[in-house]
Design a protein around this motif. Structure first.
Motif, PDB file in Angstrom:
ATOM      1  N   ALA A  23       0.829  -1.209   0.000  1.00 22.56           N
ATOM      2  CA  ALA A  23       0.000   0.000   0.000  1.00 22.56           C
ATOM      3  C   ALA A  23       0.866   1.263   0.000  1.00 22.56           C
ATOM      4  CB  ALA A  23      -0.934  -0.009   1.208  1.00 22.56           C
ATOM      5  N   VAL A  24       1.948   1.246   0.763  1.00 23.83           N
ATOM      6  CA  VAL A  24       2.860   2.394   0.776  1.00 23.83           C
ATOM      7  C   VAL A  24       3.512   2.564  -0.590  1.00 23.83           C
ATOM      8  CG1 VAL A  24       5.034   3.255   1.751  1.00 23.83           C
ATOM      9  CG2 VAL A  24       3.269   2.330   3.252  1.00 23.83           C
ATOM     10  N   ALA A  25       3.963   1.452  -1.201  1.00 29.53           N
ATOM     11  CA  ALA A  25       4.587   1.531  -2.527  1.00 29.53           C
ATOM     12  C   ALA A  25       3.591   2.022  -3.572  1.00 29.53           C
ATOM     13  CB  ALA A  25       5.141   0.170  -2.927  1.00 29.53           C
ATOM     14  N   ALA A  26       2.352   1.560  -3.488  1.00 31.43           N
ATOM     15  CA  ALA A  26       1.341   2.000  -4.448  1.00 31.43           C
ATOM     16  C   ALA A  26       1.020   3.478  -4.253  1.00 31.43           C
ATOM     17  CB  ALA A  26       0.074   1.160  -4.295  1.00 31.43           C
ATOM     18  N   TYR A  27       0.997   3.938  -3.016  1.00 28.21           N
ATOM     19  CA  TYR A  27       0.736   5.349  -2.751  1.00 28.21           C
ATOM     20  C   TYR A  27       1.853   6.224  -3.309  1.00 28.21           C
ATOM     21  CZ  TYR A  27      -0.091   9.709  -0.267  1.00 28.21           C
ATOM     22  OH  TYR A  27      -0.297  11.015   0.024  1.00 28.21           O
ATOM     23  N   ARG A  28       3.099   5.799  -3.120  1.00 29.24           N
ATOM     24  CA  ARG A  28       4.227   6.578  -3.633  1.00 29.24           C
ATOM     25  C   ARG A  28       4.276   6.582  -5.154  1.00 29.24           C
ATOM     26  NH1 ARG A  28       9.180   4.891   0.403  1.00 29.24           N
ATOM     27  NH2 ARG A  28       8.357   5.982   2.218  1.00 29.24           N
ATOM     28  N   ALA A  29       3.774   5.527  -5.789  1.00 30.39           N
ATOM     29  CA  ALA A  29       3.836   5.412  -7.242  1.00 30.39           C
ATOM     30  C   ALA A  29       2.534   5.822  -7.914  1.00 30.39           C
ATOM     31  CB  ALA A  29       4.176   3.973  -7.620  1.00 30.39           C
ATOM     32  N   ARG A  30       1.655   6.473  -7.209  1.00 29.48           N
ATOM     33  CA  ARG A  30       0.325   6.771  -7.751  1.00 29.48           C
ATOM     34  C   ARG A  30       0.371   7.683  -8.972  1.00 29.48           C
ATOM     35  NH1 ARG A  30       1.054   9.802  -3.220  1.00 29.48           N
ATOM     36  NH2 ARG A  30       0.570  12.033  -3.368  1.00 29.48           N
ATOM     37  N   HIS A  31       1.425   8.492  -9.129  1.00 29.53           N
ATOM     38  CA  HIS A  31       1.523   9.392 -10.281  1.00 29.53           C
ATOM     39  C   HIS A  31       2.386   8.811 -11.397  1.00 29.53           C
ATOM     40  CE1 HIS A  31      -0.623  12.383  -8.038  1.00 29.53           C
ATOM     41  NE2 HIS A  31       0.289  12.378  -7.072  1.00 29.53           N
ATOM     42  N   HIS A  32       3.040   7.702 -11.144  1.00 30.59           N
ATOM     43  CA  HIS A  32       3.897   7.049 -12.139  1.00 30.59           C
ATOM     44  C   HIS A  32       3.261   5.706 -12.481  1.00 30.59           C
ATOM     45  CE1 HIS A  32       6.898  10.085 -11.241  1.00 30.59           C
ATOM     46  NE2 HIS A  32       6.695   9.838  -9.945  1.00 30.59           N
ATOM     47  N   HIS A  33       2.616   5.647 -13.608  1.00 27.61           N
ATOM     48  CA  HIS A  33       1.836   4.463 -13.964  1.00 27.61           C
ATOM     49  C   HIS A  33       2.706   3.214 -14.101  1.00 27.61           C
ATOM     50  CE1 HIS A  33      -1.668   6.942 -14.309  1.00 27.61           C
ATOM     51  NE2 HIS A  33      -1.083   7.716 -15.221  1.00 27.61           N
ATOM     52  N   ARG A  34       3.902   3.384 -14.604  1.00 31.71           N
ATOM     53  CA  ARG A  34       4.792   2.224 -14.770  1.00 31.71           C
ATOM     54  C   ARG A  34       5.194   1.653 -13.410  1.00 31.71           C
ATOM     55  NH1 ARG A  34      10.740   1.794 -16.597  1.00 31.71           N
ATOM     56  NH2 ARG A  34      10.767  -0.317 -17.398  1.00 31.71           N
ATOM     57  N   ASP A  35       5.512   2.511 -12.462  1.00 28.00           N
ATOM     58  CA  ASP A  35       5.880   2.051 -11.124  1.00 28.00           C
ATOM     59  C   ASP A  35       4.693   1.408 -10.411  1.00 28.00           C
ATOM     60  OD1 ASP A  35       8.396   3.039 -11.587  1.00 28.00           O
ATOM     61  OD2 ASP A  35       8.056   4.910 -10.482  1.00 28.00           O
ATOM     62  N   LEU A  36       3.522   1.950 -10.615  1.00 26.65           N
ATOM     63  CA  LEU A  36       2.320   1.375 -10.011  1.00 26.65           C
ATOM     64  C   LEU A  36       2.030  -0.008 -10.599  1.00 26.65           C
ATOM     65  CD1 LEU A  36       0.009   1.801  -8.025  1.00 26.65           C
ATOM     66  CD2 LEU A  36      -1.276   2.882  -9.877  1.00 26.65           C
ATOM     67  N   ALA A  37       2.189  -0.147 -11.898  1.00 26.38           N
ATOM     68  CA  ALA A  37       1.983  -1.453 -12.536  1.00 26.38           C
ATOM     69  C   ALA A  37       3.003  -2.474 -12.033  1.00 26.38           C
ATOM     70  CB  ALA A  37       2.068  -1.316 -14.045  1.00 26.38           C
ATOM     71  N   TYR A  38       4.241  -2.017 -11.831  1.00 26.34           N
ATOM     72  CA  TYR A  38       5.280  -2.906 -11.297  1.00 26.34           C
ATOM     73  C   TYR A  38       4.916  -3.363  -9.876  1.00 26.34           C
ATOM     74  CZ  TYR A  38       9.780  -4.448  -9.498  1.00 26.34           C
ATOM     75  OH  TYR A  38      10.778  -5.171  -8.917  1.00 26.34           O
TER      76      TYR A  38
END
Length: 165
Positions: free
Chosen positions: A41-56
């Motif tokens: 959840a923390v990683a997804a929150y930090r990557a919420r504006h970077h679609h590639r990081d969120l998908a990863y």
């Protein structure tokens, strides 16, 4: 007259059939799952504006949960060699996918080609070790239940009079 069985070999070690140790195991699994989900959840929150990081992050979370589910299923299928083989293949596919996903992401961050090659070499070695332990290192027929705290089925009729009491 049947030969006596060495009781040290057949006697199960500390068994955990009920009571506090079952609850401790369930609590440990629950705490680990909640911790892992919290990290995701923390990683997804930090990557919420970077679609590639969120998908990863989503892919890694999905693959790890799938791997744990496959490993639990593999542990439950101790007596069914045909289905156990299929689940072993599933564990192999998921673990290779997970290793390649990690390696591609880490290799992308390396500044020098030599370090990228080292990352891929380590991923290949880990994949090879996983293959060996899943398919070559263990066999369904060679599994000894004494290691797992259970009495082998063939030793039931070989109980000594002291063990029958």
């Amino acid at each position: 007259m049947q030969p006596a069985v060495n009781s040290a070999v057949v006697q199960p070690q500390t068994q955990c059939r009920g009571g506090w140790c079952v609850w401790a195991r369930i609590t440990l699994v629950l705490v680990l799952f909640l911790g892992f989900t919290g990290c995701f959840a923390v990683a997804a929150y930090r990557a919420r504006h970077h679609h590639r990081d969120l998908a990863y992050a989503l892919a890694i979370y999905f693959l790890l949960v799938l791997l744990v589910c496959c490993l639990v299923k593999l542990e439950q299928l101790r007596r069914d060699p045909a289905r156990r083989r299929r689940v072993r293949v599933a564990v192999w596919v998921v673990s290779v996918t997970l290793a390649n996903t990690f390696a591609s992401r880490v290799a992308e961050l390396m500044p020098v080609l030599a370090l990228k090659m080292v990352v891929w070499a380590v991923a290949t070695v880990v994949t090879g070790i996983a293959f060996y332990y899943l398919f070559c290192g263990t066999s369904d027929a060679g599994c000894c239940d004494v290691e797992h705290g259970r009495r082998p089925e063939t030793a039931v009729h070989e109980l000594s009079p002291e063990e029958k009491v």
